[in-house]
Motif scaffolding. Structure first.
Motif, PDB file in Angstrom:
ATOM      1  N   THR A  34     112.800   5.711  14.933  1.00 30.11           N
ATOM      2  CA  THR A  34     113.135   4.907  16.107  1.00 30.11           C
ATOM      3  C   THR A  34     112.783   5.651  17.387  1.00 30.11           C
ATOM      4  O   THR A  34     112.224   5.069  18.331  1.00 30.11           O
ATOM      5  CB  THR A  34     114.632   4.554  16.095  1.00 30.11           C
ATOM      6  OG1 THR A  34     114.938   3.832  14.895  1.00 30.11           O
ATOM      7  CG2 THR A  34     114.993   3.688  17.299  1.00 30.11           C
ATOM      8  N   GLN A  91     107.194   1.241  21.978  1.00 25.41           N
ATOM      9  CA  GLN A  91     108.002   0.023  21.971  1.00 25.41           C
ATOM     10  C   GLN A  91     109.240   0.186  22.857  1.00 25.41           C
ATOM     11  O   GLN A  91     109.686   1.302  23.124  1.00 25.41           O
ATOM     12  CB  GLN A  91     108.456  -0.284  20.529  1.00 25.41           C
ATOM     13  CG  GLN A  91     107.335  -0.352  19.520  1.00 25.41           C
ATOM     14  CD  GLN A  91     106.382  -1.498  19.768  1.00 25.41           C
ATOM     15  OE1 GLN A  91     106.800  -2.572  20.195  1.00 25.41           O
ATOM     16  NE2 GLN A  91     105.101  -1.289  19.488  1.00 25.41           N
ATOM     17  N   ASN A  92     109.801  -0.960  23.291  1.00 29.43           N
ATOM     18  CA  ASN A  92     111.070  -0.894  24.018  1.00 29.43           C
ATOM     19  C   ASN A  92     112.184  -0.562  23.026  1.00 29.43           C
ATOM     20  O   ASN A  92     112.030  -0.760  21.807  1.00 29.43           O
ATOM     21  CB  ASN A  92     111.354  -2.210  24.752  1.00 29.43           C
ATOM     22  CG  ASN A  92     111.574  -3.375  23.794  1.00 29.43           C
ATOM     23  OD1 ASN A  92     112.532  -3.382  23.024  1.00 29.43           O
ATOM     24  ND2 ASN A  92     110.688  -4.370  23.836  1.00 29.43           N
ATOM     25  N   ILE A  96     114.986  -1.846  21.975  1.00 33.32           N
ATOM     26  CA  ILE A  96     115.477  -2.861  21.045  1.00 33.32           C
ATOM     27  C   ILE A  96     114.462  -3.104  19.931  1.00 33.32           C
ATOM     28  O   ILE A  96     114.801  -3.130  18.739  1.00 33.32           O
ATOM     29  CB  ILE A  96     115.767  -4.188  21.787  1.00 33.32           C
ATOM     30  CG1 ILE A  96     116.811  -3.960  22.888  1.00 33.32           C
ATOM     31  CG2 ILE A  96     116.253  -5.240  20.797  1.00 33.32           C
ATOM     32  CD1 ILE A  96     118.124  -3.413  22.390  1.00 33.32           C
ATOM     33  N   THR A  97     113.207  -3.248  20.317  1.00 33.74           N
ATOM     34  CA  THR A  97     112.150  -3.446  19.318  1.00 33.74           C
ATOM     35  C   THR A  97     112.012  -2.212  18.433  1.00 33.74           C
ATOM     36  O   THR A  97     111.746  -2.321  17.233  1.00 33.74           O
ATOM     37  CB  THR A  97     110.803  -3.749  20.005  1.00 33.74           C
ATOM     38  OG1 THR A  97     110.952  -4.862  20.885  1.00 33.74           O
ATOM     39  CG2 THR A  97     109.725  -4.052  18.982  1.00 33.74           C
ATOM     40  N   ALA A  98     112.207  -1.023  19.036  1.00 30.25           N
ATOM     41  CA  ALA A  98     112.087   0.225  18.274  1.00 30.25           C
ATOM     42  C   ALA A  98     113.125   0.283  17.152  1.00 30.25           C
ATOM     43  O   ALA A  98     112.834   0.777  16.056  1.00 30.25           O
ATOM     44  CB  ALA A  98     112.244   1.417  19.203  1.00 30.25           C
ATOM     45  N   SER A 106     114.368  -2.227  15.458  1.00 32.68           N
ATOM     46  CA  SER A 106     113.943  -3.121  14.385  1.00 32.68           C
ATOM     47  C   SER A 106     112.719  -2.566  13.651  1.00 32.68           C
ATOM     48  O   SER A 106     112.691  -2.514  12.421  1.00 32.68           O
ATOM     49  CB  SER A 106     113.622  -4.498  14.966  1.00 32.68           C
ATOM     50  OG  SER A 106     113.084  -5.350  13.980  1.00 32.68           O
ATOM     51  N   MET A 107     111.721  -2.121  14.421  1.00 30.18           N
ATOM     52  CA  MET A 107     110.515  -1.588  13.801  1.00 30.18           C
ATOM     53  C   MET A 107     110.805  -0.280  13.074  1.00 30.18           C
ATOM     54  O   MET A 107     110.176   0.030  12.056  1.00 30.18           O
ATOM     55  CB  MET A 107     109.433  -1.390  14.856  1.00 30.18           C
ATOM     56  CG  MET A 107     108.870  -2.689  15.409  1.00 30.18           C
ATOM     57  SD  MET A 107     107.473  -2.416  16.531  1.00 30.18           S
ATOM     58  CE  MET A 107     106.250  -1.713  15.416  1.00 30.18           C
ATOM     59  N   ASN A 114     111.966  -1.129   9.681  1.00 26.13           N
ATOM     60  CA  ASN A 114     110.846  -1.526   8.811  1.00 26.13           C
ATOM     61  C   ASN A 114     110.047  -0.322   8.338  1.00 26.13           C
ATOM     62  O   ASN A 114     109.660  -0.227   7.166  1.00 26.13           O
ATOM     63  CB  ASN A 114     109.923  -2.497   9.561  1.00 26.13           C
ATOM     64  CG  ASN A 114     110.588  -3.833   9.851  1.00 26.13           C
ATOM     65  OD1 ASN A 114     111.506  -4.241   9.138  1.00 26.13           O
ATOM     66  ND2 ASN A 114     110.136  -4.504  10.890  1.00 26.13           N
TER      67      ASN A 114
END
Length: 363
Positions: free
Chosen positions: A111, A224-225, A227-229, A231-232, A235
């Motif tokens: 992250t 990534q920002n 929040i996106t970080a 989630s990604m 994954n």
């Protein structure tokens, strides 16, 4: 500096693992008398109010010590805050906390990379790059006039696309063409050249021209920002975990073929140093991958590992009482000696295989 960075990552992962055990015990008010990184004689130590913190000679792991079996401890044997006097669930939390800490840390490493640097991505361009031309002895590439830095755009009029498949396709064509002339279209700076090379027949029956290849392209990072970080990162954590499980399954099911691929601390540091030299951002992903591996290795039901101690707790839960201390001690000590021996063997083997050591022997 790259070697120090790789060593630092490995040491940090060991500290995180042991901190997991330590924190799980202290948060439950369980007595802890030692926190050690490494095994063997003490190099440095600090005595806190309750716990001795130490760095030891052999950097093959670490341990959190409990006063349960310490003859010099002044804690009464019936103290409810001794680890052995706690319910099975409390002890399970302490023993499994190191594995959990490594898994959580791996996720946050991924992250953090996504939020600050971005995951490394390779932007492929047409062709295959000639990273180096072997000159001793004289090779087919040298005779043909191929130079380091050249980009091979096509082989026998077959274009090499902007794809990860181009490099293996080029290698396969060379290997399948011993003693047969091949025409290469090469880009050298702004020039486009046509060179003919005849692969030499190697001892393995395949053609070779004497070059070191690399994909043609460059690394990029997509940040990534936060929040996106998150989630990604989840994954990517899942992807690396699945790959690691598959790797262990392949190792176990095909052990005779894959045993020589098992790496020790020296090899891990060598790989980490190589990554640090090429792309320092890759150390995040390297650290996450090693952290996941460390977690999986420790959860295996082997003596001297966390999984072995969890297996004892499972037997205790099924029997309603623990195995005799003598049996547990013998199993754990045997496992420790075997693991230490394996660690020393891997260190010696991987050190002997280092490029700098190989060069010394060749001189």
């Amino acid at each position: 500096m790259s070697v120090l960075a790789a060593i630092g990552v490995l040491a940090l992962l060991i500290v995180v693992h042991e901190l997991g055990h330590f924190a799980a015990a202290r948060l439950q008010n369980i007595h802890v008398n030692r926190f050690s990184i490494g095994f063997g004689p003490v190099l440095l130590k600090y005595q806190g109010p309750q716990t001795e913190y130490a760095i030891r000679v052999f950097p093959l792991g670490g341990f959190v010590g409990f006063p349960d079996d310490d003859p010099d401890s002044d804690i009464p044997p019936d103290d409810p805050d001794l680890l052995r006097n706690r319910p099975i669930l409390d002890r399970t939390i302490v023993i499994s906390a190191g594995v959990i800490a490594n898994l959580i840390f791996a996720y946050f490493l991924l992250t953090a990379q996504l939020a600050t640097i971005g995951l490394s991505d390779f932007n492929y361009q047409p062709g295959v790059a000639i990273a180096e031309v072997v000159t001793e002895p004289v090779t087919a590439a040298q005779k043909a006039g191929i130079e380091a830095g050249d980009i091979v755009l096509s082989i026998n009029s077959q274009k090499l696309a902007a794809s990860e498949k181009s490099l293996p396709e080029f290698m396969e064509k060379i290997q399948q063409s011993p003693d047969r002339p091949i025409t290469l279209e090469i880009k050298r700076g702004e020039e486009i050249l046509s060179l003919q090379v005849t692969p030499e027949l190697g001892a393995d029956g395949q053609g070779k021209i004497g070059v070191i290849l690399s994909p043609n392209g460059e690394l990029s990072h997509d940040r990534q920002n936060p929040i996106t970080a998150l989630s990604m990162g989840a994954n990517e954590f899942q992807r690396l975990s699945v790959l690691t499980f598959q790797g262990f399954s392949h190792l176990i099911l095909n052990f005779s073929e894959t045993a020589n691929q098992v790496a020790g601390p020296v090899k891990i540091v060598e790989i980490g140093a190589s990554l640090a030299r090429s792309d320092a951002g890759s150390l995040f992903q390297f650290g996450a991958l090693i952290s996941i591996n460390l977690a999986i290795i420790n959860i295996l039901p082997l003596p001297a590992l966390d999984g072995g101690q969890l297996a004892f707790l499972l037997i205790e839960g099924l029997r309603g009482k623990p195995l005799p201390d003598r049996i547990q001690d013998n199993i754990m000590q045997t496992g420790f000696v075997l693991l230490l021996g394996l660690g020393v063997f891997l260190i010696v083997r991987d050190t002997a295989n280092l490029e700098v050591i190989q060069k010394l022997f060749q001189q």
